[in-house]
Design a protein around this motif. Structure first.
Motif, short mmCIF file in Angstrom:
data_model
loop_
_atom_site.label_atom_id
_atom_site.label_comp_id
_atom_site.label_asym_id
_atom_site.label_seq_id
_atom_site.Cartn_x
_atom_site.Cartn_y
_atom_site.Cartn_z
N GLY A 1 48.01 52.25 21.39
CA GLY A 1 48.81 51.35 22.28
C GLY A 1 49.43 52.22 23.62
N SER A 2 49.11 53.23 23.99
CA SER A 2 49.69 54.21 24.95
C SER A 2 48.97 53.53 26.44
CB SER A 2 49.36 55.49 25.09
OG SER A 2 49.84 56.16 23.99
N THR A 3 47.83 52.94 26.23
CA THR A 3 47.11 52.38 27.24
C THR A 3 46.62 51.09 27.03
OG1 THR A 3 44.97 53.51 26.84
CG2 THR A 3 46.57 54.59 28.61
N ALA A 4 46.22 50.19 28.02
CA ALA A 4 45.90 48.99 27.30
C ALA A 4 44.90 48.36 28.58
CB ALA A 4 46.79 48.02 27.34
N PHE A 5 43.88 47.60 28.19
CA PHE A 5 42.92 46.87 29.17
C PHE A 5 43.96 45.42 29.39
CE2 PHE A 5 40.09 43.50 30.14
CZ PHE A 5 39.34 43.89 31.20
N THR A 6 44.19 45.31 31.00
CA THR A 6 44.70 44.16 31.44
C THR A 6 43.88 43.51 32.40
OG1 THR A 6 45.85 45.39 32.87
CG2 THR A 6 47.00 45.20 30.66
N GLY A 7 42.72 43.40 32.38
CA GLY A 7 41.84 42.89 33.35
C GLY A 7 41.92 43.65 34.68
N ALA A 8 41.21 42.94 35.60
CA ALA A 8 41.23 43.65 37.16
C ALA A 8 42.27 44.20 37.62
CB ALA A 8 40.38 43.00 37.93
N GLN A 9 42.54 45.31 38.12
CA GLN A 9 43.78 45.80 38.81
C GLN A 9 43.94 44.49 39.89
OE1 GLN A 9 43.57 49.47 40.65
NE2 GLN A 9 45.82 49.59 40.88
N PRO A 10 45.27 44.58 40.17
CA PRO A 10 45.71 43.43 41.32
C PRO A 10 45.87 43.98 42.54
CG PRO A 10 47.47 43.93 39.78
CD PRO A 10 46.47 44.40 39.01
N HIS A 11 45.80 43.32 43.52
CA HIS A 11 45.93 43.52 45.02
C HIS A 11 44.86 44.52 45.15
CE1 HIS A 11 49.73 41.78 44.58
NE2 HIS A 11 50.23 42.56 43.53
N GLN A 12 43.61 44.67 44.80
CA GLN A 12 42.67 45.27 45.45
C GLN A 12 41.77 44.53 46.49
OE1 GLN A 12 42.42 48.66 44.37
NE2 GLN A 12 44.48 47.69 43.78
N PRO A 13 41.54 45.46 47.68
CA PRO A 13 40.64 44.76 48.61
C PRO A 13 39.20 44.48 48.08
CG PRO A 13 41.16 47.18 49.40
CD PRO A 13 41.82 46.68 48.04
N VAL A 14 38.49 43.75 48.54
CA VAL A 14 36.95 43.61 48.45
C VAL A 14 36.19 43.72 49.76
CG1 VAL A 14 35.18 42.26 47.52
CG2 VAL A 14 37.35 41.81 46.47
N TRP A 15 35.72 45.01 49.83
CA TRP A 15 35.18 45.33 51.32
C TRP A 15 34.04 44.77 51.68
CZ3 TRP A 15 39.32 47.29 53.52
CH2 TRP A 15 40.04 48.20 52.82
N ARG A 16 33.57 44.58 52.88
CA ARG A 16 32.31 44.14 53.43
C ARG A 16 31.68 45.10 54.23
NH1 ARG A 16 35.52 38.89 54.14
NH2 ARG A 16 35.79 39.63 56.40
N LYS A 17 30.40 45.24 54.40
CA LYS A 17 29.50 45.93 55.37
C LYS A 17 30.24 45.75 56.79
CE LYS A 17 25.19 46.48 53.20
NZ LYS A 17 25.38 47.86 52.85
N LEU A 18 30.35 46.78 57.69
CA LEU A 18 30.59 46.60 59.19
C LEU A 18 29.47 45.86 59.93
CD1 LEU A 18 31.37 50.18 60.22
CD2 LEU A 18 33.03 48.14 60.05
#
Length: 441
Positions: free
Chosen positions: A75-92
């Protein structure tokens, strides 16, 4: 108070930390070092980069719902889903100017009595800066459990930066938890911080690096058991998946570390010395090493890290108080000059490293905060974590990144970005190949 955070214990190791980089044709004689061995237990940023559509990022995902939590191990760590506040980048897009990336990172991150981790989390949120925190694993291992650490080429229980106490572990975990939830990255600075020729990390084999990495993971994955803090909240990530990059102590041992890391699923390393040009891959890892930046008023450059400015200024953590303001301004201005030559030139990412320390009266912490305040709010600037920068690089056409690498330090495309990154004409299907030139006699 945290043992790992005690100023005396950490500063006794400062004199060991100067990196020898003999062949550099720059007057860095005593000024090129990777780390002081400090980094006391702490800070983080924020994560609004994903909301900036003008630099190729889509809207950031929301935080995972509570019912997504799944405890891992003790229980020191846990899966809580995708990390919040992450950018989803696009190709230039063809002809599009790249964003200006800036990475602020912290070696040996932990929270101690200086409370610099918690302070820089607030700074990051204020200026829209997401950062990377390189946690030293022994900062989550209490002193009375020190024998659990079996460092390569040293006896069990040995560490050049000490260990922690229960309150220090509780405080550090609280900051790590909050930093990750705000979108920041948790990397590793490994464990005992051994430098030099006597069993230092520069002498470690690939297998010894693997052992060190696995132990760093273990201390994060078992801090509740080791510290007797069963009732504390878990860290909200699976560290086996979260850990994708590192910086080695004193920038030593990079060659064998990269070999080990490439076999263990890492995505980047930041343990070398680069110029301010676009990065490339080494052994499958992005080389996102710190860079040589100006030292205003001096005829040489130094590494983009607080400790290296210190070495070139005072050579001690307790230099002349009347010089503190000048030294801090010199570091800030050097970093801003480095930013400007990329921002108005080749747009190469600027990589900056720091320690949560109050050297020379805290002047370097002031310098970093003022740099963040100046650069992270500018147009087309993304202050991101290393992981986010690696995500952007991986999202691009490799040929585009290769072309970006042809630009020298501070060099803007002569005919402008629209021409430099223009779409290449496609060869029609079935068209004959270009004729080969006749051989010359």
């Amino acid at each position: 108070m945290s043992v790992a955070g005690s100023s005396a214990g950490r500063r006794n190791t400062v004199r060991k930390r100067v990196l020898a980089v003999g062949a550099l044709a720059i007057a860095l004689t005593s000024g090129l070092a990777g780390c002081s061995g400090s980094g006391g237990p702490g800070s983080g940023g924020s994560g609004p980069a994903g909301a900036r559509g003008d630099t190729g990022a889509k809207k950031a995902p929301a935080a995972a719902p509570q019912n997504a939590v799944r405890l891992i191990g003790d229980g020191s760590t846990a899966f809580t889903g995708a990390q919040p506040h992450q950018p989803v980048w696009r190709k230039l897009a063809p002809g599009q100017q790249p964003p200006q990336f800036v990475v602020f990172s912290w070696d040996g991150a932990g929270e101690d009595s200086q409370k610099l981790f918690s302070h820089f989390r607030k700074v990051g949120k204020r200026y829209g800066a997401t950062m990377t925190y390189f946690l030293s694993g022994v900062y989550l291992l209490p002193e009375d459990k020190r024998e659990l650490y079996d460092p390569p080429q040293h006896s069990p229980g040995r560490s050049d930066i000490g260990f922690n106490d229960v309150q220090g572990i509780r405080d550090t975990v609280r900051e790590l938890r909050g930093a990750w939830e705000e979108g920041n990255e948790v990397g590793t600075h490994f464990n005992g911080h051994f430098c030099g020729s006597d069993g230092g990390v520069g002498t470690w084999s690939v297998d010894e690096w693997k052992s060190e990495i696995n132990q760093a993971k273990s201390f994060v994955k078992n801090w509740k058991t080791n510290a007797g803090l069963k009732d504390e909240k878990p860290l909200p990530f699976d560290y086996d998946k979260e850990l994708v990059g590192a910086r080695t102590p004193c920038l030593e041992g990079r060659k064998n570390f990269v070999r080990a890391a490439s076999q263990m699923g890492f995505r980047y390393d930041t343990s070398g010395v680069n110029d301010q040009i676009w990065p490339k891959k080494d052994e499958g890892l992005w080389d996102l090493s710190m860079q040589l930046v100006p030292v205003p008023g001096r005829a040489f450059q130094t590494l983009s890290m607080d400790y290296n400015f210190l070495v070139n200024q005072s050579g001690t953590t307790k230099g002349n108080p009347s010089m503190h303001e000048y030294w801090g301004n010199q570091m800030r201005d050097g970093l801003v000059q480095a930013f400007e030559r990329s921002y108005r030139g080749n747009r190469a990412p600027l990589i900056i490293g720091n320690h949560f320390e109050s050297w020379n009266g805290g002047t370097y912490m002031r310098a970093i905060e003022e740099t963040i305040a100046k650069v992270c709010v500018q147009k087309d600037v993304e202050c991101v974590s290393f992981r986010q920068l690696a995500d952007w690089l991986d999202a691009q056409d490799p040929a585009v990144v290769a072309k970006l690498r042809t630009l020298k330090v501070g060099e803007a495309p002569p005919a402008g970005w629209k021409s430099f990154l223009a779409a290449q004409p496609a060869v029609p299907a079935g068209a004959p190949a270009a004729a080969k030139p006749a051989p010359q006699h």
